[in-house]
Design an enzyme around this catalytic site. Structure first.
Site, short mmCIF file in Angstrom:
data_model
loop_
_atom_site.label_atom_id
_atom_site.label_comp_id
_atom_site.label_asym_id
_atom_site.label_seq_id
_atom_site.Cartn_x
_atom_site.Cartn_y
_atom_site.Cartn_z
N ASN A 10 -39.77 -7.30 -42.71
CA ASN A 10 -38.39 -7.70 -43.02
C ASN A 10 -38.34 -9.22 -42.91
O ASN A 10 -38.41 -9.76 -41.81
CB ASN A 10 -37.45 -7.03 -42.02
CG ASN A 10 -36.02 -7.54 -42.12
OD1 ASN A 10 -35.66 -8.21 -43.08
ND2 ASN A 10 -35.22 -7.22 -41.12
N LYS A 12 -35.91 -11.16 -43.58
CA LYS A 12 -34.57 -11.66 -43.24
C LYS A 12 -34.14 -12.81 -44.14
O LYS A 12 -34.50 -12.84 -45.32
CB LYS A 12 -34.53 -12.04 -41.75
CG LYS A 12 -35.01 -10.90 -40.86
CD LYS A 12 -34.69 -11.09 -39.41
CE LYS A 12 -35.28 -9.93 -38.63
NZ LYS A 12 -34.91 -9.94 -37.22
N HIS A 95 -29.65 -2.04 -40.32
CA HIS A 95 -30.36 -2.96 -39.42
C HIS A 95 -29.39 -3.45 -38.35
O HIS A 95 -28.20 -3.64 -38.61
CB HIS A 95 -30.93 -4.14 -40.21
CG HIS A 95 -31.86 -4.98 -39.39
ND1 HIS A 95 -31.41 -5.94 -38.52
CD2 HIS A 95 -33.21 -4.98 -39.27
CE1 HIS A 95 -32.45 -6.50 -37.92
NE2 HIS A 95 -33.55 -5.92 -38.35
N GLU A 97 -28.80 -6.22 -37.15
CA GLU A 97 -28.04 -7.45 -37.49
C GLU A 97 -26.87 -7.11 -38.42
O GLU A 97 -25.82 -7.75 -38.36
CB GLU A 97 -29.00 -8.48 -38.11
CG GLU A 97 -29.91 -9.08 -37.04
CD GLU A 97 -31.30 -9.48 -37.50
OE1 GLU A 97 -31.50 -9.70 -38.71
OE2 GLU A 97 -32.19 -9.55 -36.63
N GLU A 167 -35.29 0.63 -33.52
CA GLU A 167 -35.34 -0.78 -33.17
C GLU A 167 -34.36 -1.05 -32.02
O GLU A 167 -33.16 -1.28 -32.27
CB GLU A 167 -34.95 -1.64 -34.38
CG GLU A 167 -35.85 -1.45 -35.57
CD GLU A 167 -35.86 -2.69 -36.45
OE1 GLU A 167 -36.94 -3.25 -36.64
OE2 GLU A 167 -34.79 -3.12 -36.91
N GLY A 173 -36.43 -9.82 -32.14
CA GLY A 173 -36.46 -11.28 -32.18
C GLY A 173 -36.43 -11.94 -30.81
O GLY A 173 -36.22 -13.13 -30.69
N SER A 213 -40.11 -7.08 -31.92
CA SER A 213 -41.16 -7.97 -31.44
C SER A 213 -42.56 -7.35 -31.53
O SER A 213 -43.39 -7.51 -30.63
CB SER A 213 -40.85 -8.44 -30.01
OG SER A 213 -39.62 -9.15 -29.99
#
Ligand code: PEP
Length: 250
Positions: A10, A12, A95, A97, A167, A173, A213
């Site tokens: 991904n 981003k 996701h 985010e 996730e 991240g 990560s």
């Protein structure tokens, strides 16, 4: 176990078209003949450039999101029809985010999941708990709700085009990775949830990626776990020298 490993990157909101095409070229060369399933998901603006590079290779073209409607007055959105027109084969939905920064809820994500499947594309449905939810002992319940609501109305036939990505939000991240044991426990739980919804054969076949990560140093230990069938990679997907070793883990 007959499940194939599936490693997705991904990208981003990173990379210009030229930078994205350059990374895609490096991946196409280095992953040629690779034994797993691979996908890269660049920004919308780079889909055409990356699509031209990965066409005919063993790397699928993915998008990071799409609109919940096919077309219409939706300023700033991108539709599944437009993605399909660019050769997109899979869409990442839900996701963290999107859920937490852009406040997408399970009902909206479910609408997108069904629309993407209806148009014949694959879906990577992301689920995962916040740190406070994990600390309150609610990780399984959160993942169950997101899985059940995300898949509401999805037929058993269409489920074959769905991958789930677990996730944990606190691991995305942040450099903090779930231990392989903790991740595997949630993967096993999600598999059980799929079994309750669709039966044991569907549960056995469901590909469940881990994301949070993932790096070259921890990929093999994660992937060695029975219920971890691949990875959704963010930061380490931005360079061939970190994505390729993950994609070629052994
Ligand atoms: C992600 O964005 O899906 C992700 C897992 O990011 P990272 O690998 O950087 O934690």
């Amino acid at each position: 176990m007959s499940r194939n490993y599936y490693i997705a990157g991904n990208w981003k909101m990173h990379k210009t078209r030229a930078e994205a095409a350059e990374l895609a070229k490096a991946l196409a060369a280095q992953l040629k003949g690779g034994k797993h399933k691979y996908l890269v998901a660049p920004s919308f603006t780079s889909l055409e450039a990356v699509g031209a590079v990965v066409k005919g290779t063993n790397i699928l073209l993915g998008a990071q999101n799409c609109a919940p409607e096919e077309q219409g007055a939706h300023t700033g959105e991108v539709s599944v029809l437009q993605l399909k027109d660019l050769g997109v084969q899979a869409v990442i939905l839900g996701h963290s985010e999107r859920r937490h920064i852009y406040k997408e809820d399970d009902a909206l994500i479910n609408k997108k999941v069904k629309l993407v499947l209806q148009h014949g594309l694959e879906v990577i449905l992301c689920v995962g708990e916040l740190l406070e939810e994990r600390e309150a002992g609610r990780a399984e319940a959160v993942c169950e709700t997101q899985t059940v609501k995300g898949l509401e109305g999805v037929s058993a036939a269409d489920l074959g085009r769905v991958t789930i990505a677990y996730e944990p939000v606190w691991a995305i991240g942040t450099g903090k990775t779930a231990t392989p044991e903790d991740a595997d426990a949630i993967h096993a739980y999600i598999r059980k949830v799929i079994g309750k919804l669709y039966g044991p054969a569907a549960a056995e076949q469901m590909i469940i990626q881990y994301g949070g990560s993932v790096k070259p140093e921890n990929a093999a230990q994660l992937m060695a776990k029975e219920n971890i069938d691949g990875a959704l990679v963010g930061g380490a997907a931005l360079k061939a020298e970190t994505f390729v070793p993950i994609a070629q883990f052994s």
